[in-house]
Design an enzyme around this catalytic site. Structure first.
Site, short mmCIF file in Angstrom:
data_model
loop_
_atom_site.label_atom_id
_atom_site.label_comp_id
_atom_site.label_asym_id
_atom_site.label_seq_id
_atom_site.Cartn_x
_atom_site.Cartn_y
_atom_site.Cartn_z
N SER A 251 0.85 -1.18 0.00
CA SER A 251 0.00 0.00 0.00
C SER A 251 0.89 1.23 0.00
CB SER A 251 -0.88 0.02 1.25
OG SER A 251 -0.07 0.32 2.38
N LYS A 252 0.26 2.36 0.01
CA LYS A 252 0.98 3.64 0.00
C LYS A 252 2.02 3.73 1.12
CE LYS A 252 -0.82 7.04 -2.90
NZ LYS A 252 -1.47 6.29 -3.85
N ARG A 253 1.74 3.03 2.21
CA ARG A 253 2.67 3.04 3.33
C ARG A 253 4.07 2.57 2.93
NH1 ARG A 253 2.04 -0.80 6.88
NH2 ARG A 253 0.28 -1.62 5.71
N GLY A 255 5.42 3.13 0.09
CA GLY A 255 5.97 3.97 -0.98
C GLY A 255 4.97 4.01 -2.12
#
Ligand code: GLU
Length: 481
Positions: A251-253, A255
């Site tokens: 996920s965005k976490r 990157g």
């Protein structure tokens, strides 16, 4: 039978690395089997779909070199490959299914359904909705004509089960006690994903559905629908989702996940494809370098692993460096010149372009991401009037700074010819006369000509920079000490 596969992204977001891998596997499977690769637009969610996302998906598939033969933004014998343009077809199928007893109008309200599930859980029976809330209605047409809200649900055969062999995951079995009589047409007449996707797969004569594991639980529904439509069953392959190095779903976490950000960050499409291909496909280990046409030759869906695939930026970056090093110098210069010119805010003159070309073999070795070239090369083309503060404090504003610069100016002022070798020899002699170590003696020269302690190899850099500019920069820095 000719292989026909499809990639069916919903244009509700930018092309995601996981989706790109799904597209790539479909592409490899199609090409390996001399089949047809179809692109479909699953744009039934009018609220979340946008042309911008649609364009982004097309753009980045093309960037990766993943070409499709038929479908959206290409020709094809099936009319539109955009689901929003096929609502009549979906509704026709839904009504056929109602007519032949495979589906029914459902008037159950969300509250009633909630009550049904709660009661089933309390009674320890299956909470899958089986249609038992529907009245024995002979007056369906009247109720609908009166404007009463109804959805169309598929009638899941009970008791029963659906089994299939997933090419990646093996034998699958779904007890219908766990499968709701699922909605196929909403009360506003729009199709659900299950209906639209299955109708398309049947109409486009898809032979192999290759998609993410998140859709695995939808597959029994699609198989039941296909059967009820009298369609040909496809085989299914569900790819593991991508995970971050910490074992959590990518996920965005972790990157960026959009292909666009990787392109912007300076990844090469060839490296991206190679890395994505290795996420689950056992063509070697995760450092195997294999070009797209070779992947096509070797691709084998049955060797794709069902274990979660870990998306590791570090590995990808390493892979990109490998592709950059293997790249032809001229191609590399062409690719990076626009980045350099954009950073400088002006085009290079032809003399400057020559110097840039001479620097290429030196920087290529040291580059993992394309924009790094700008940092390494721009010292050749901009005035050095400011210096990296840390570098200055560390190597210039110390006792050895002026000694090194004075020594270098003396050694280079009358140097002729000006070549990498002669510069090398002259500066080494300077070390001997000054008694400085290579680090203490060369670092100030580096900072004087490039503004920081980071630059391509020193002697080559001075050579390419040229004698007049080198001496000007050495004297300018010296004057500041
Ligand atoms: N449109 C779906 C998605 O974006 C994929 C549909 C399918 O492959 O069946 O996840």
């Amino acid at each position: 039978m000719t292989v026909r596969v499809r990639f069916a992204p919903s244009p509700t977001g930018y092309l995601h690395v996981g989706a790109a891998r799904t597209a790539l596997y479909n592409y490899l499977f199609a090409r390996h089997n001399s089949g047809t690769f179809i692109l479909r637009s699953d744009d039934t969610d009018a609220e979340r779909s946008s042309e911008e996302f649609q364009e982004d998906i097309l753009e980045h598939l093309r960037w990766l070199g993943i070409t499709w033969d038929e479908g959206f933004a290409a020709d094809g014998p099936h009319g539109s490959y955009r689901q929003s343009e096929r609502y009549d077809r979906y509704s026709e199928v839904a009504h056929d299914l109602v007519r032949n007893g495979h589906a029914y109008y459902s008037f159950a309200t969300p509250e009633q359904l909630e009550g049904f599930k709660k009661a089933a859980r309390e009674a320890g029976t299956s909470p899958a909705y089986d249609g038992s809330l529907e009245p024995d209605y002979s007056d369906v047409s009247r109720r609908i004509a009166d404007g009463e809200s109804a959805v169309v649900r598929f009638k899941v055969p009970r008791p029963g089960e659906t089994t299939f062999t997933d090419i990646v995951r093996g034998d699958m079995r779904f007890d219908h006690a766990q499968v709701d009589d699922f909605v196929i047409l909403r009360s506003n007449g729009t199709p659900t994903y299950h209906l639209a996707s299955t109708v398309d797969d049947v109409d486009y004569e898809i032979t192999n559905v290759i998609r993410g594991e998140d859709l695995l639980s939808s597959t029994p529904k699609h198989i039941l629908l296909t059967e009820a439509m009298g369609g040909e069953q496809a085989t299914y392959a569900h790819l593991s989702l991508l995970f971050g190095p910490d074992g959590k779903k990518l996920s965005k976490r972790h990157g960026d996940t959009a292909l666009a950000s990787y392109r912007e960050a300076g990844y090469l499409p060839e490296a991206m494809n190679n890395y994505l291909a290795l996420l689950g496909w056992n063509v070697g280990d995760d450092e195997t370098v294999v070009a797209l046409d070779e992947m096509v030759k070797r691709f084998d869906l049955s060797t794709v692993s069902k274990n979660p695939a870990v998306f590791d930026h570090k590995k990808l970056e390493w892979m990109n460096g490998v592709y950059i090093r293997n790249m032809d110098d001229r191609a590399f210069a062409e690719l990076t010149l626009p980045l350099l010119e954009a950073a400088l805010g002006r085009p290079l003159s032809s003399d400057e372009r020559d110097r840039f070309a001479r620097l290429i073999p030196l920087v290529k070795e040291r580059t993992k991401l394309l924009p790094e070239v700008v940092d390494q090369a721009s010292f050749l083309f901009r005035n050095i009037d400011t210096y990296d503060e840390k570098s200055w404090d560390k190597v210039m504003a110390v006792d050895e700074g002026p000694i090194a610069l004075d020594g270098a100016i003396a050694a280079l002022t009358d140097l002729d010819p000006w070549t990498t070798e002669s510069i090398d020899a002259a500066l080494r002699t300077m070390l001997e006369t000054t008694g400085l170590s290579a680090r203490k003696g060369f670092q100030p020269v580096r900072v004087a000509i490039s503004g920081s302690t980071v630059s391509p190899p020193l002697f080559e850099s001075l050579d390419i920079l040229g004698k007049p500019t080198t001496l000007t920069r050495l004297n300018t820095a010296r004057a500041l000490l």
